[in-house]
Scaffold this active site. Sequence first.
Site, PDB file in Angstrom:
ATOM      1  N   GLU A   1      29.866  34.264   5.706  1.00  0.00           N
ATOM      2  CA  GLU A   1      30.637  33.434   6.267  1.00  0.00           C
ATOM      3  C   GLU A   1      31.324  32.637   5.273  1.00  0.00           C
ATOM      4  O   GLU A   1      30.637  32.709   3.960  1.00  0.00           O
ATOM      5  CB  GLU A   1      30.373  32.523   7.357  1.00  0.00           C
ATOM      6  CG  GLU A   1      29.121  31.699   6.870  1.00  0.00           C
ATOM      7  CD  GLU A   1      28.387  31.049   8.419  1.00  0.00           C
ATOM      8  OE1 GLU A   1      28.385  31.593   9.288  1.00  0.00           O
ATOM      9  OE2 GLU A   1      27.825  29.855   8.152  1.00  0.00           O
TER      10      GLU A   1
ATOM     11  N   LYS B   1      28.625  31.721  -5.100  1.00  0.00           N
ATOM     12  CA  LYS B   1      29.740  30.955  -5.659  1.00  0.00           C
ATOM     13  C   LYS B   1      30.820  31.738  -6.136  1.00  0.00           C
ATOM     14  O   LYS B   1      30.528  32.611  -7.160  1.00  0.00           O
ATOM     15  CB  LYS B   1      29.355  29.852  -6.578  1.00  0.00           C
ATOM     16  CG  LYS B   1      28.570  28.762  -5.697  1.00  0.00           C
ATOM     17  CD  LYS B   1      29.156  27.540  -5.110  1.00  0.00           C
ATOM     18  CE  LYS B   1      29.428  26.685  -6.377  1.00  0.00           C
ATOM     19  NZ  LYS B   1      30.107  25.484  -5.679  1.00  0.00           N
TER      20      LYS B   1
ATOM     21  N   LYS C   1      32.055  29.464   2.420  1.00  0.00           N
ATOM     22  CA  LYS C   1      31.378  28.321   2.134  1.00  0.00           C
ATOM     23  C   LYS C   1      32.518  27.258   1.914  1.00  0.00           C
ATOM     24  O   LYS C   1      33.587  27.271   1.017  1.00  0.00           O
ATOM     25  CB  LYS C   1      30.699  28.536   0.757  1.00  0.00           C
ATOM     26  CG  LYS C   1      29.956  27.328   0.503  1.00  0.00           C
ATOM     27  CD  LYS C   1      29.010  27.637  -0.677  1.00  0.00           C
ATOM     28  CE  LYS C   1      27.845  26.191  -1.168  1.00  0.00           C
ATOM     29  NZ  LYS C   1      28.763  25.259  -1.219  1.00  0.00           N
TER      30      LYS C   1
ATOM     31  N   CYS D   1      60.455   4.625 -18.224  1.00  0.00           N
ATOM     32  CA  CYS D   1      62.089   4.392 -18.489  1.00  0.00           C
ATOM     33  C   CYS D   1      62.182   3.220 -17.674  1.00  0.00           C
ATOM     34  O   CYS D   1      62.117   3.311 -16.351  1.00  0.00           O
ATOM     35  CB  CYS D   1      62.769   5.665 -18.312  1.00  0.00           C
ATOM     36  SG  CYS D   1      64.672   5.223 -17.994  1.00  0.00           S
TER      37      CYS D   1
ATOM     38  N   CYS E   1      69.073   5.249 -14.770  1.00  0.00           N
ATOM     39  CA  CYS E   1      68.804   6.586 -15.232  1.00  0.00           C
ATOM     40  C   CYS E   1      68.865   7.712 -14.098  1.00  0.00           C
ATOM     41  O   CYS E   1      68.414   7.484 -12.940  1.00  0.00           O
ATOM     42  CB  CYS E   1      67.176   6.427 -15.735  1.00  0.00           C
ATOM     43  SG  CYS E   1      66.517   8.149 -15.823  1.00  0.00           S
TER      44      CYS E   1
ATOM     45  N   ASP F   1      34.571  23.943   1.433  1.00  0.00           N
ATOM     46  CA  ASP F   1      34.307  22.997   0.254  1.00  0.00           C
ATOM     47  C   ASP F   1      34.872  21.517   0.738  1.00  0.00           C
ATOM     48  O   ASP F   1      35.777  21.266   0.526  1.00  0.00           O
ATOM     49  CB  ASP F   1      35.299  23.442  -0.889  1.00  0.00           C
ATOM     50  CG  ASP F   1      34.727  22.536  -2.220  1.00  0.00           C
ATOM     51  OD1 ASP F   1      33.775  21.913  -2.087  1.00  0.00           O
ATOM     52  OD2 ASP F   1      35.518  22.642  -3.257  1.00  0.00           O
TER      53      ASP F   1
ATOM     54  N   TYR G   1      28.600  25.193  11.744  1.00  0.00           N
ATOM     55  CA  TYR G   1      28.075  26.637  11.539  1.00  0.00           C
ATOM     56  C   TYR G   1      26.612  26.360  11.660  1.00  0.00           C
ATOM     57  O   TYR G   1      25.777  27.660  11.116  1.00  0.00           O
ATOM     58  CB  TYR G   1      28.466  26.978  10.044  1.00  0.00           C
ATOM     59  CG  TYR G   1      28.200  25.827   8.789  1.00  0.00           C
ATOM     60  CD1 TYR G   1      27.140  25.064   8.716  1.00  0.00           C
ATOM     61  CD2 TYR G   1      29.543  25.393   8.187  1.00  0.00           C
ATOM     62  CE1 TYR G   1      27.052  24.238   7.876  1.00  0.00           C
ATOM     63  CE2 TYR G   1      29.334  24.243   7.579  1.00  0.00           C
ATOM     64  CZ  TYR G   1      28.351  23.680   7.060  1.00  0.00           C
ATOM     65  OH  TYR G   1      28.142  22.749   6.422  1.00  0.00           O
TER      66      TYR G   1
ATOM     67  N   CYS H   1      68.255   9.536 -19.636  1.00  0.00           N
ATOM     68  CA  CYS H   1      69.475   8.440 -19.843  1.00  0.00           C
ATOM     69  C   CYS H   1      69.242   8.071 -21.339  1.00  0.00           C
ATOM     70  O   CYS H   1      70.388   7.497 -21.669  1.00  0.00           O
ATOM     71  CB  CYS H   1      69.212   7.461 -18.907  1.00  0.00           C
ATOM     72  SG  CYS H   1      67.924   6.194 -19.272  1.00  0.00           S
TER      73      CYS H   1
ATOM     74  N   CYS I   1      64.383   8.001 -23.085  1.00  0.00           N
ATOM     75  CA  CYS I   1      64.235   8.488 -21.650  1.00  0.00           C
ATOM     76  C   CYS I   1      65.045  10.057 -21.996  1.00  0.00           C
ATOM     77  O   CYS I   1      65.919   9.844 -22.422  1.00  0.00           O
ATOM     78  CB  CYS I   1      64.790   7.721 -20.752  1.00  0.00           C
ATOM     79  SG  CYS I   1      64.934   8.587 -19.131  1.00  0.00           S
TER      80      CYS I   1
HETATM   81  S1  IVH Z   1      24.437  26.289   5.992  1.00  0.00           S
HETATM   82  C1  IVH Z   1      20.275  24.585   5.639  1.00  0.00           C
HETATM   83  N1  IVH Z   1      27.127  27.198   5.941  1.00  0.00           N
HETATM   84  O1  IVH Z   1      27.092  23.972   1.535  1.00  0.00           O
HETATM   85  C2  IVH Z   1      21.589  25.139   5.142  1.00  0.00           C
HETATM   86  N2  IVH Z   1      26.374  25.380   4.666  1.00  0.00           N
HETATM   87  O2  IVH Z   1      24.854  23.862  -0.663  1.00  0.00           O
HETATM   88  C3  IVH Z   1      22.589  24.472   5.939  1.00  0.00           C
HETATM   89  N3  IVH Z   1      28.402  24.587   3.310  1.00  0.00           N
HETATM   90  O3  IVH Z   1      25.394  21.076   2.390  1.00  0.00           O
HETATM   91  C4  IVH Z   1      24.064  24.818   5.365  1.00  0.00           C
HETATM   92  N4  IVH Z   1      29.882  25.998   4.167  1.00  0.00           N
HETATM   93  O4  IVH Z   1      27.861  21.311   3.276  1.00  0.00           O
HETATM   94  C5  IVH Z   1      26.140  26.331   5.540  1.00  0.00           C
HETATM   95  N5  IVH Z   1      29.024  28.252   6.358  1.00  0.00           N
HETATM   96  C6  IVH Z   1      28.137  27.265   5.735  1.00  0.00           C
HETATM   97  C7  IVH Z   1      28.595  26.209   4.937  1.00  0.00           C
HETATM   98  C8  IVH Z   1      27.877  25.421   4.375  1.00  0.00           C
HETATM   99  C9  IVH Z   1      29.890  24.893   3.388  1.00  0.00           C
HETATM  100  C10 IVH Z   1      27.936  23.527   2.690  1.00  0.00           C
HETATM  101  C11 IVH Z   1      27.141  22.346   3.157  1.00  0.00           C
HETATM  102  C12 IVH Z   1      25.822  22.285   2.727  1.00  0.00           C
HETATM  103  C13 IVH Z   1      26.120  22.856   1.259  1.00  0.00           C
HETATM  104  C14 IVH Z   1      25.112  23.614   0.603  1.00  0.00           C
END
Ligand code: IVH
Length: 674
Positions: free
Chosen positions: A114, A314, A116, A426, A431, A118, A226, A411, A408
Amino acid sequence: MNRLDAAQRVRELAHVIHHHDHQYHVLARPEISDVEYDRLYHELEQLELAYPDLVTPDSPTGRVGGKPLETFASVIHAIPMLSLEKTYSQEELSSFMDRVVRLLGHPPGACVVEPKIDGVAVSLRYEQGILTVGSTRGDGRTGDDITANLRTIHSIPLRLQSDTPPPLVEVRGEVFMPKSAFAKINQALSDQDEEMFANPRNATAGSLKLLDSNEVSQRPLDALFYDVGAIEGFTLDRHETLLQTLAAWGFRIAPWFRTCADRNTMFDAIAELLSIRHQFPFEIDGAVIKLDQRSLYVKLGATIKNPRWAVAYKYQPERAETRVKAISVQVGRTGVLTPVAELEPVFLAGSTVSRATLHNADEIRRKDIRVGDIVVIEKAGEVIPAVVEVRIDRRSGVESVFEMPRQCPDCGSPLVQQAGEVAIRCDNLQCPAQCKRWIRHYGSRGAMDIEGLGNVLVNQLVDMGLVHDPADLYTLTIEPISQLDRMAQKSAANLVEGIQASRNRDLWRVIFGLGIRHVGTRSAQTLESQFADLDLLMQATPEQLEGLPDIGPVVAASIHDFFRKPCNLDFINRLKLAGVNLTRHAAAPVASVLVGKTFVLTGTLASASRESITERLRRIGAKVTASVSAKTDYVVAGDAPGSKLDKAQSLGITILDEPSLLELLARGESGHTS
Ligand code: IVH
């Protein structure tokens, strides 16, 4: 309606509103119009006002409101929130899986891949299906109680959609700011010369740390979920079932995940996710791979920091190399010059990039960026491309050092740099580059809202010498406008009408439209509430201004300086001559007079809960705080008021009884005069 009927109707309304919140915010499939929704919401609010004891903790009206906190309380997570071990290559991921097989003594079966996300990790505690506590991850064992802030996120269910919810469950997920909303917020900050957020994650973290949930409710946050921490009376045997269960309970889950039977399909899924990573409305920085069989989690256990049943893969931040063709300089609305690298177009992170911001002259010097250099660019937070490195090894010797212009570029006026500021600006309000931005700002929806005044048109009007500043707009007639490119008689007439109509806007819109540095809509509204007309505001001393809510010394000085410049005085004079309204509307609703005023409530109110009063005050722009200070404008004393009343009396603060407050509120809400 009697109390029994009211109780029944409150339940019905809460149920229906929860349903529509879910349709709109989680599934993006609204079933009713906003007006119909508002009608239901209003009906519930009225009933709750009349029968305060019918207000439940999970009422849909309880998303906003409440007083700002002094600090966040601590929350101990029933099960710690761990972080994930990170891998950066197929080999590393394979060794992770090898270890799983070794520890289990057999292959683990399917896994789920799934996105990750941010964002910022949060945990939501539901007791008997009702959201009771929402918290940050903190150090993993103890986090901050940010319940009030999380409740403002409409896609977070206040109650689980289930007739048989578990007695206790901690639901875990990620709060994020959608990329598009982030771009808008940053644009607005940049328009006001305010510092921008570095990326959506910072914007999210900053928003969740605000102590006033009313402010958080203005931030476009969203969340998806999740994982679960503690859960009682309920078993979830597979991760896929967990995701489906979360969705059934009303949570938003990732729009994409794959259950993979073996390693090859897992690698394929990771590659697929990488290829579509830019299509998500939120930022992702990799994939998360979790074993599907949750019974294996107990067997595998965790290290102090990471579970052994899940891992992150990552993605490298995307970078590209390209050549700096030139360095140009942009003049912002308030005159700040920003150097920009003009690049040979290159494809990066989902789009073609041909420019990168260089921030300021110091940055160019520090990184030694020269025209002709091959540079490495990266999308910081995927949104704003930045130069991260110069390939000095690829210099041929023809590269040229860039010098900030002394004049500038638009102008020709000499540039100024204020002591202690890196920004070079400026100062010439005539301008053309600044004029264009200023006129656009003046006519924008948030300011004077001039229909038909688009960017292209503004450029033409300035380039043709028809207008030099917003006041000139009022001298425009149909004839010269209709001569412009792609301008028919009719649209010219519409524009003139739009401009004329803007003469009667509220004072705060004019104040905002003046384009005073650091003055946004909110401070403009505060100023309108304090000064009945522009002349009074113009005479205000910095000390007077500094005492107002939302206005600190920097803003106060900026306002004061603006009104001391002869060119600005001339401009305001011409607005006056054009008949632009520079007075608080005679029929100003009480609401606008209450904007920015600070209320403190003490004692018991007979007619409504404190929360609902707080919410109503907040809606008309007032603030409600916990303790009385010299900054408090009104103290509302209910039955058996506490020591706050004594303090208010000793400070000479206006004290309102409940009927006066209700009257003020009613007039404020219906928009009648004071
Ligand atoms: S599972 C025990 N699933 O990534 C593990 N984490 O470094 C629970 N994160 O602190 C996390 N997407 O903030 C999980 N699909 C995902 C995620 C996810 C982002 C973040 C989360 C966690 C960090 C782990």
